[in-house]
Scaffold this motif. Structure first.
Motif, PDB file in Angstrom:
ATOM      1  N   ALA A  28     -79.337   2.811-101.049  1.00  0.00           N
ATOM      2  CA  ALA A  28     -79.229   3.809 -99.991  1.00  0.00           C
ATOM      3  C   ALA A  28     -78.920   5.183-100.571  1.00  0.00           C
ATOM      4  CB  ALA A  28     -78.147   3.395 -98.990  1.00  0.00           C
ATOM      5  N   PHE A  29     -77.987   5.239-101.532  1.00  0.00           N
ATOM      6  CA  PHE A  29     -77.670   6.506-102.177  1.00  0.00           C
ATOM      7  C   PHE A  29     -78.847   7.000-103.020  1.00  0.00           C
ATOM      8  CE2 PHE A  29     -73.010   4.987-102.187  1.00  0.00           C
ATOM      9  CZ  PHE A  29     -72.830   5.471-100.912  1.00  0.00           C
ATOM     10  N   PHE A  30     -79.489   6.090-103.727  1.00  0.00           N
ATOM     11  CA  PHE A  30     -80.612   6.434-104.596  1.00  0.00           C
ATOM     12  C   PHE A  30     -81.736   7.065-103.775  1.00  0.00           C
ATOM     13  CE2 PHE A  30     -84.384   5.215-107.192  1.00  0.00           C
ATOM     14  CZ  PHE A  30     -84.006   5.780-108.392  1.00  0.00           C
ATOM     15  N   TYR A  31     -82.121   6.392-102.698  1.00  0.00           N
ATOM     16  CA  TYR A  31     -83.163   6.934-101.826  1.00  0.00           C
ATOM     17  C   TYR A  31     -82.672   8.168-101.070  1.00  0.00           C
ATOM     18  CZ  TYR A  31     -86.342   2.898-102.297  1.00  0.00           C
ATOM     19  OH  TYR A  31     -87.230   1.959-102.760  1.00  0.00           O
ATOM     20  N   GLY A  32     -81.412   8.139-100.611  1.00  0.00           N
ATOM     21  CA  GLY A  32     -80.883   9.251 -99.842  1.00  0.00           C
ATOM     22  C   GLY A  32     -80.894  10.550-100.611  1.00  0.00           C
ATOM     23  N   GLY A  33     -80.625  10.495-101.913  1.00  0.00           N
ATOM     24  CA  GLY A  33     -80.662  11.704-102.724  1.00  0.00           C
ATOM     25  C   GLY A  33     -82.058  12.181-103.029  1.00  0.00           C
ATOM     26  N   MET A  34     -83.049  11.297-102.953  1.00  0.00           N
ATOM     27  CA  MET A  34     -84.416  11.644-103.324  1.00  0.00           C
ATOM     28  C   MET A  34     -85.191  12.334-102.212  1.00  0.00           C
ATOM     29  SD  MET A  34     -85.453   8.228-105.499  1.00  0.00           S
ATOM     30  CE  MET A  34     -87.096   8.766-105.935  1.00  0.00           C
TER      31      MET A  34
END
Length: 451
Positions: A28-34
């Motif tokens: 979720a964090f990985f995609y959220g930052g992208m």
């Protein structure tokens, strides 16, 4: 079957299960930052929704359909263990409690469907996503899990292909499904001319750190024992990730003249994706080769979406799909008898294992793509899956909730106030600069009082 659970194996699987469950918030964090700022909360929701929905579905029928007694031909399990009926606290799967094994496999199902959200980031409705997650878990993930992970599944028992920790079931499956979903939801209107740039790279790196940590449980935990393949799988995971972080940047430097942090994070993921099916089947040297190859292949693969016109927004197909293919096929090249009891082409085993790996990739990838396309079409035509076009570029309510931009906007407004006409073009006097600084301080103090 052991009479009692092995305490060491059980403790390791408990830890591994918690590590894999942590991967979904990490994703979720990985995609959220992208993604762009206005889509960050949507991406967080899409991952956390999977935690809730898939957990309940797995309890109800997911586990029994994936790991229950085979209905025939190795295609699907029966409903004997629906709602874990007949599974007691003392039942064992090998040397670990069956309940714990079920929970471990549940964590795989959760992260797999969450991965698909990256292919349709910013253009899927939450209503459609909820329906899609439920249908896809039962109609795509569960059958593939039975094919590959169940001892009587047709890929494992009949085709006799190898997949140690989920290269087919998780990586290739999510990549093929992401491709199908991206086709159905169509591309953004500015797809070719305006690539998505990460709005928060530190958040991407935090997500990668959680994914990297969880991947050790994902791969080494799949051994279900603390001895044997687990230590090598643990080491191979690290080696492949680091080798990919060498291969990908080399291609990026050669093609673009520079290496950016987003490419480095994607490279690490590509390496761990590729080693997932092979971590318990190859030697450390093989892991380095597989990781490096995955970095090179995926660095090229992420650009294929522009050639075929499919908007794989966050490169799920390019990284997980192609990375899964590289890792699964490489077992047919690098498998060693010391690890898997089978030998690949480079170790004197000929083409026997290689062709089985290729057939497994084609069968699982095709099944996932076709069924996912049908599910996505059905969801889109019934409850609606594609967002309105305007949502892609116009910030909505999520941006206001995710970040408090009011202070920054107010400061900008004060700084943009026009100077007195008679002083336009004249250098600012020291008193004017100090006045502007004082106005900014006034705004910040007022915002602090309002909290």
């Amino acid at each position: 079957m052991a009479a009692t659970a092995n305490t060491g194996d059980t403790a390791w699987l408990l830890a591994s299960t918690a590590m894999v469950l942590l991967m979904t918030p990490g994703l979720a964090f990985f995609y959220g930052g992208m993604v762009r700022t206005q889509h960050v909360l949507v991406m967080l929701k899409m991952s956390f929704v999977c935690l809730a929905l898939v957990t309940v579905l797995w309890l109800a029928v997911g586990y029994t359909l994936a790991f229950g007694p085979d209905l025939g031909a190795g295609l699907l399990g029966n409903l004997d263990h629906a709602f874990l009926r007949g599974v007691t606290m003392t039942d064992l799967h090998g040397s670990v409690p069956t309940l714990l094994f079920s929970c471990f496999q549940m964590s795989f199902a959760i992260i797999t469907v969450a991965l698909i959200s990256g292919s349709i980031a910013g253009r899927a409705t939450m209503r459609g996503w909820l329906v899609f997650v439920a249908a896809w878990t039962l109609l795509v993930y569960v059958p593939l899990a039975h094919w590959v992970f169940a001892p009587d599944g047709w890929v494992s028992a009949h085709l006799k292909a190898l997949d140690f920790a989920g290269g087919l079931v998780v990586e290739l499956n999510s990549g093929a499904a992401g491709l199908a979903a991206a086709v159905v939801l169509r591309k953004r209107k500015d797809f070719e001319r305006r690539p998505v740039r990460p709005h928060n790279l530190p958040l991407v790196v935090i997500g990668l750190a959680l994914l990297w940590f969880g991947w050790f449980g994902f791969n080494a935990g799949s051994a279900l024992h603390v001895e044997g393949a687990a230590p090598t799988a643990f080491l191979n995971t690290q080696l492949a990730a680091c080798a990919a972080m060498i291969g990908w940047p080399l291609i990026e430097k050669w093609r673009l003249g520079s290496v950016d942090m987003l490419g480095v994070t994607s490279a690490a993921v590509a390496g761990m994706v590729a080693i997932t099916p092979s971590c318990g089947e190859v030697s450390p040297l093989g892991a380095v080769c597989i990781g490096f190859a995955a970095g090179v292949v995926c660095a090229f693969a992420i650009n294929l979406k522009f050639k075929i016109g499919v908007d794989d927004t966050l490169d799920v197909v390019g990284v997980h799909g192609w990375g899964g293919i590289v890792g699964t096929v490489s077992i047919g090249l690098f498998a060693t008898s010391a690890m898997s009891g089978r030998e690949g082409l480079f170790y004197g085993g000929g083409f026997d294992l290689l062709w089985r790996q290729i057939v497994a990739v084609l069968a699982c990838g095709s099944f996932s793509f076709v069924v996912t396309w049908l599910i996505a079409q059905a969801v889109n035509r019934t409850v609606g899956f594609r967002t309105k076009v305007e949502y892609e570029d116009v910030p909505g309510r999520d941006e206001e909730i995710a970040y408090d931009n009011a202070t920054l906007d107010e400061v900008r407004a004060r700084l943009d106030e026009p100077r007195h006409p008679e002083r336009v073009g004249a250098p600012a006097a020291p008193d004017d600069d100090m006045a502007r600084v004082n106005r900014i301080l006034d705004v910040l103090e007022q915002r602090e009082r309002d909290r």
